[in-house]
Structures are given as structure tokens and as C-alpha cells.
Design an enzyme around this catalytic site. Structure first.
Site, PDB file in Angstrom:
ATOM      1  N   ASP A   1      -6.040   2.107   8.229  1.00 13.88           N
ATOM      2  CA  ASP A   1      -4.969   2.118   7.245  1.00 13.88           C
ATOM      3  C   ASP A   1      -5.019   0.837   6.403  1.00 13.88           C
ATOM      4  O   ASP A   1      -5.173  -0.262   6.951  1.00 13.88           O
ATOM      5  CB  ASP A   1      -3.636   2.200   7.998  1.00 13.88           C
ATOM      6  CG  ASP A   1      -2.467   2.454   7.073  1.00 13.88           C
ATOM      7  OD1 ASP A   1      -2.449   3.496   6.414  1.00 13.88           O
ATOM      8  OD2 ASP A   1      -1.556   1.599   7.008  1.00 13.88           O
TER       9      ASP A   1
ATOM     10  N   GLU B   1      -9.347   3.595   4.559  1.00 19.08           N
ATOM     11  CA  GLU B   1      -8.427   3.947   3.487  1.00 19.08           C
ATOM     12  C   GLU B   1      -8.405   2.712   2.593  1.00 19.08           C
ATOM     13  O   GLU B   1      -7.743   1.722   2.904  1.00 19.08           O
ATOM     14  CB  GLU B   1      -7.019   4.233   4.004  1.00 19.08           C
ATOM     15  CG  GLU B   1      -6.119   4.693   2.862  1.00 19.08           C
ATOM     16  CD  GLU B   1      -4.695   4.168   2.872  1.00 19.08           C
ATOM     17  OE1 GLU B   1      -3.850   4.735   2.175  1.00 19.08           O
ATOM     18  OE2 GLU B   1      -4.413   3.152   3.551  1.00 19.08           O
TER      19      GLU B   1
END
Ligand code: GLC
Ligand code: CA
Length: 542
Positions: A221, A280
Site C-alpha cells: 500500500d 501500489e
């Protein structure tokens, strides 16, 4: 370099180079206990759907202990399963069931920030909340794990710099004792200080914990955010939300993040079985994104430029070329994606108010994506042709960005509405009772049950396409070549294979490229020519 036909594809080296990975949004996939919230047991029981679809792996969004201020992306304890989603035993069972079904398991890791309820942040607040007599309020070891700074202004009443939260508002919150801490997302998500070796050690240990439990990789993330520019300099603009992904910012896409990813690659490589890392990362260009997938860094990075590309043949051609060139320059495959839990579903994006049009385009886009060289991520429900739910009442919304203006559009709940599995009314088999976000009455015809066996359904289109992708040696990893085509059309070939895409609103006639394998809308044949339907894609054996 073509993909060989083999039934044990998942056992191959480089499995990830052309893997189809199915994203499970944990809270919205399947609920086993009737609280209306998806959970690990629910997922485990529904894994056969993913296996039958033909995916190679699942990616699970965070299910760790969390106050759920941002759908679990605010982690309070990285080694504990939130009771909302189950237990560590449930996680272990899910992993082993997935493996039995031939599916690998990728889990999310959230290293940019913790929850404000994480033991580290609680200690950081406690440390200065009531300093001992005569001690200075200058933070301490606990605060060194985060970004604490004094404020600006006469009384320190102004934030330390002008950074804005991705969710809107200032990226700083003031604590009771007057210091400010940085949070690029919600105030409940304080950013970690990755210049502190303790943070590195802790995350190495967290990765080892989950690798030990058998996971096959991590979706990282905010992989572009962990390192902040020295001195936390001002940006000098109030338009920062618009700058994300279009330029390097002092808090995003700093070169320093690559050292972290190199370290993690070494760690991943020390385990058997090709465990992977997928970034990401919102990078300003395909070239900057490719830096994350250099041979000694991560394996994959989501191609958001492709996701953001409008329904336009010229634009798509350009994005595909730029992506392939950039990843090829570092020897990595490209990682295609059309939807995820943070964006409006592609059916609705492409339809611009007309769901029937959106569906035609979404079906075509899926065939396009699955024919391109590289790996692809599917977001749960796209195989059902689910549209974005745009009519959610405000009082059911949970996305923190909805409550903080000027940042992200705040509409991320509409793509998180729970999956419809079966039956004629909500919760459509999602669980024994209810669902945390209401499902539309119109989803009766979109359930897995309703679509199964219907050759015209989107579900069967995905199943057939994924089966073909496994069978055809020319698909997956490898090369592609563009062929001349009329305006609004795209044609490319791969060994023994051709793909035609018609992005226009009218039929397009061309010489029949070969034997039709699959089409998102039936083409019409006449002598030696074929008319491709408006907004459609077809695969051909040549
Ligand atoms: C990522 C996640 C998103 C989350 C944010 C903060 O972008 O995909 O859902 O809100 O990070 O963790
Ligand atoms: Ca549940």
C-alpha cells in the site's frame, strides 16, 4: 518468449509474469456469520468461484486488527486478524484452501502509516501528553517512529508545512500537547518515519510473519509514499490532489523508497516459491513507475495509467505502447488493471451515465486487457459486469474521504458494495443476513448463480477468456505487434493470435482476421469480411 501450454502453470518459474490476480475486498466478498460484513471464512467458502473463474491468485485487502477508520488501511496490529474478519486460524485455513485449489495468496501490507490506535502511536502520544516535571516536550524515541513537528506561527498554531491529505484538508493534526503529526491520509493514519531503522526492522518482521504463514506475496500500500523529502519542504500549491500521479512530490515517489523495496526483494527472495511484491505506486510517468519493478526491486506495479485511460483507441494505443516500453526497459512484465476498491468501476467510467454502453465497453476492455502481454488484476464483481452503485444514501457511506472535502472524490463506497452471489433479493447470498452497504434491487440478474451457464453473460465471457488465456501458447507473457487498422480500431497480433478492438459507436468492417475464438459482442460475417459490433473486442486464432 512465449508462454508454454502446461497444466501446472502455477508451478512455473516467473508465475507472476502473466498471472491473473483476483482482488478480494475482504469486507464485501462473502459473510459467513450474518453480521453483514464479509470475513475470512466467507472468502474461504467462496474460493472455488475464483478458481473456476480461472485466476491464478487472490489478493486480499487488509484484514488486520484495525479501528476501520479507512476500511482496514489503518492497522493497529499487523500480526493480528481483526475479530470482525475472523482469526489467525481462519487466515491459515484460507491460505491452505487456496493452495489446494491452485490459487496463490497475496496479502496487503500497509507500511506508509499505522492506525492511531497502534501501540507505537499510542506510546508516541502518551510520551508527551504528560511530560514529567522539568522535562522538555521535544518528543522522544516513540515520536521518532512518526513525523512529529512543532507548528508554525507565534504559538505553533499553524501546521508545520503546506502538505494536504489525500483525503482532503491539511496533512497535519495537532496533539493535545501542541505538537503536530503528519498523516497523508486520515488523521487516524499517522505516517511512519522510514528514516528510523526500527521501522525497517518491524516491517521485515511483519513480512516474515505472513510469509511464514504461507502467503505468496504482498500488495504494498502506498509504496511510493514511505520516504519524505529531507526537511519536509512546502509545495506552494493548494492543488496537491491533482498533482498526485502527475509529478514527484516531496511526499510521493521520492527516490529513497527504492532502497526499501530492494530490501524487501532480498527478503522475499530468501523464501522458496517465488513470493512477490506488487506496488501500489502513483508515479508520474511509465518510466518512473518502471523503477519500482527493476530486477532487484518489486515484481509488479499497478498500471494506473491504463486504468485512467479514456475509451479512445488512440489514447489506449499510446498508453499500451508507453507501458510496454517502460517495463521492457527494466525486463519486467506490465501489470494491467481496470478497477479496484479505490476507483469508480470501469463499467460506469466508460458508460458515462449509460450502463448498457458501459457494459459493452467493459466487456470489450476485459478482452483487450487479457490479450495484452503481462499480468492482469481483476477486481471482484467485474466478472459479473457490476456497475458502480451511485445512489448510496449519505448515512450508509463509510469512506473517510467522503467526510473530508477537497481531496479524493469521496465516492469509494460505490465500488465496495457486497458481491451478489445468488437469489432474487438482497443480500443475494452474500451472507445469512444483510450487507454493510445496501445492494441495488436490480442486481438479481447479475448474481453468479443467474449468470452461470448463460453463454451471453459477462461471467461466462470472463471464464471463457481466462480458459483460452491458459490454453493458447501465444497469450500471457511475451510479445505483441500492432497491425494497421482504421480510425477507432485497434488490432494486434501475438503468436497464432489476433485481437481486434472497435472503440467506435458503429460497426466496423474488415477482412476476417482468422477463426473467431471469443467476442464481447457477436461479429457478423459475410464473404471474407467481418463486421465488428460497436464497442466490442474479439480474439482470433490466426
Ligand atoms: C491505498 C488504498 C486505499 C487507502 C489508502 C491509504 O491507496 O488502496 O484504499 O485508503 O491507500 O491507506
Ligand atoms: Ca461477517
Amino acid at each position: 518468449m512465449t508462454q508454454e501450454l502446461t497444466p501446472t502453470r502455477t508451478a512455473q518459474r516467473g508465475w507472476w509474469r502473466d498471472a491473473v490476480i483476483y482482488q478480494v475486498y475482504v469486507r464485501s466478498f462473502a459473510d459467513s456469520n450474518g453480521d453483514g460484513i464479509g470475513d475470512l471464512r466467507g472468502i474461504r467458502d467462496r474460493l472455488p468461484h475464483v478458481a473456476a473463474l480461472g485466476a491464478d491468485a487472490v489478493w486480499l485487502t487488509p484484514f488486520y486488527a484495525s479501528p476501520q477508520a479507512d476500511g482496514g488501511y489503518d492497522v493497529a496490529d499487523y500480526r493480528v486478524v481483526d475479530p470482525l474478519f475472523g482469526s489467525l486460524d481462519d487466515a491459515a485455513e484460507l491460505i491452505s484452501t487456496a493452495h489446494e485449489l491452485g490459487l496463490r495468496v497475496i496479502v496487503d501490507v500497509v507500511p506508509n502509516h499505522t492506525s492511531d490506535q497502534h501501540a507505537w502511536f499510542r506510546a508516541a502520544l502518551a510520551e508527551d501528553a504528560a511530560p514529567a516535571e522539568g522535562t522538555e516536550r521535544d518528543g522522544g524515541a516513540a515520536r521518532e517512529r512518526y513525523h512529529f513537528r512543532p507548528g508554525r506561527g507565534a504559538d505553533g498554531e499553524l501546521p508545520p508545512n503546506d502538505w494536504e491529505s489525500v483525503f482532503g484538508g491539511p496533512a497535519w493534526t495537532r496533539t493535545r500537547d501542541g505538537a503536530w503529526y503528519l498523516h497523508l491520509f486520515a488523521p487516524q493514519q499517522p505516517d511512519l518515519n522510514w528514516r528510523n531503522p526500527e521501522v525497517h526492522e518491524e516491517f521485515d518482521s511483519i513480512l516474515r510473519f505472513w510469509l511464514g504463514l504461507g502467503v505468496d506475496g504482498f500488495r504494498i500500500d502506498v509504496a511510493h509514499g514511505m520516504v519524505k523529502a529531507e526537511g519536509l519542504p512546502d509545495i506552494g500549491s493548494r492543488e496537491q490532489a491533482k498533482m498526485i500521479g502527475s509529478q514527484v512530490l516531496p511526499f510521493f515517489d521520492q527516490d529513497g523508497v527504492h532502497d526499501i523495496h530492494r530490501g524487501w526483494r532480498r527478503l522475499l527472495d530468501s523464501y522458496a516459491g517465488e513470493r512477490i511484491g506488487v506496488a501500489e505506486a502513483w508515479a508520474p510517468s511509465p518510466e518512473r513507475l518502471a523503477l519500482y519493478v527493476r530486477p532487484d526491486e518489486l515484481h509488479q506495479a499497478f498500471n494506473f495509467q491504463f486504468l485512467n485511460c479514456p475509451w479512445d483507441a488512440t489514447a489506449m494505443h499510446a498508453v499500451i505502447d508507453a507501458s510496454l516500453a517502460a517495463t521492457a526497459s527494466v525486463g519486467a512484465p506490465t501489470t494491467w488493471v481496470l478497477s479496484n476498491h479505490d476507483v469508480v468501476r470501469h463499467l460506469t467510467r466508460y458508460g458515462a451515465g449509460d450502463d448498457a454502453l458501459g457494459l459493452r465497453r467493459a466487456r470489450a476492455a476485459a478482452l483487450l486487457m487479457l490479450a495484452l502481454p503481462g499480468s492482469a488484476y481483476l477486481y471482484q464483481g467485474e466478472e459479473l459486469g457490476l456497475p458502480e452503485v451511485t445512489v448510496l444514501p449519505d448515512d450508509v457511506r463509510q469512506d473517510p474521504s467522503f467526510f473530508r472535502s477537497n481531496g479524493q472524490d469521496g465516492l469509494r463506497d460505490g465500488c465496495r458494495v457486497p458481491m451478489p452471489w445468488s437469489g432474487g433479493e438482497p443480500p443475494y447470498g452474500f451472507g445469512p443476513a444483510g450487507s454493510w452497504l445496501p445492494q441495488p434491487d436490480t442486481w438479481k440478474s447479475l448474481t453468479v448463480e443467474a449468470q452461470t451457464g448463460d453463454p451471453l453473460s459477462t461471467l461466462e465471457l470472463y471464464r471463457s477468456a481466462l480458459a483460452l488465456r491458459r490454453e493458447l501458447p501465444g497469450l500471457g507473457d511475451g510479445e505483441m505487434e500492432w497491425q494497421e487498422s482504421a480510425e477507432g480500431l485497434l488490432t494486434f497480433t501475438r503468436p497464432g493470435f489476433a485481437c481486434t478492438l472497435n472503440t467506435t459507436d458503429h460497426e466496423a468492417e474488415l477482412a476476417t482476421p482468422g477463426r473467431l475464438l471469443i467476442a464481447s459482442a457477436a461479429p457478423v460475417f459475410s464473404d471474407g469480411t467481418v463486421a465488428l459490433s460497436a464497442d466490442s473486442c474479439a480474439w482470433w486464432a490466426i
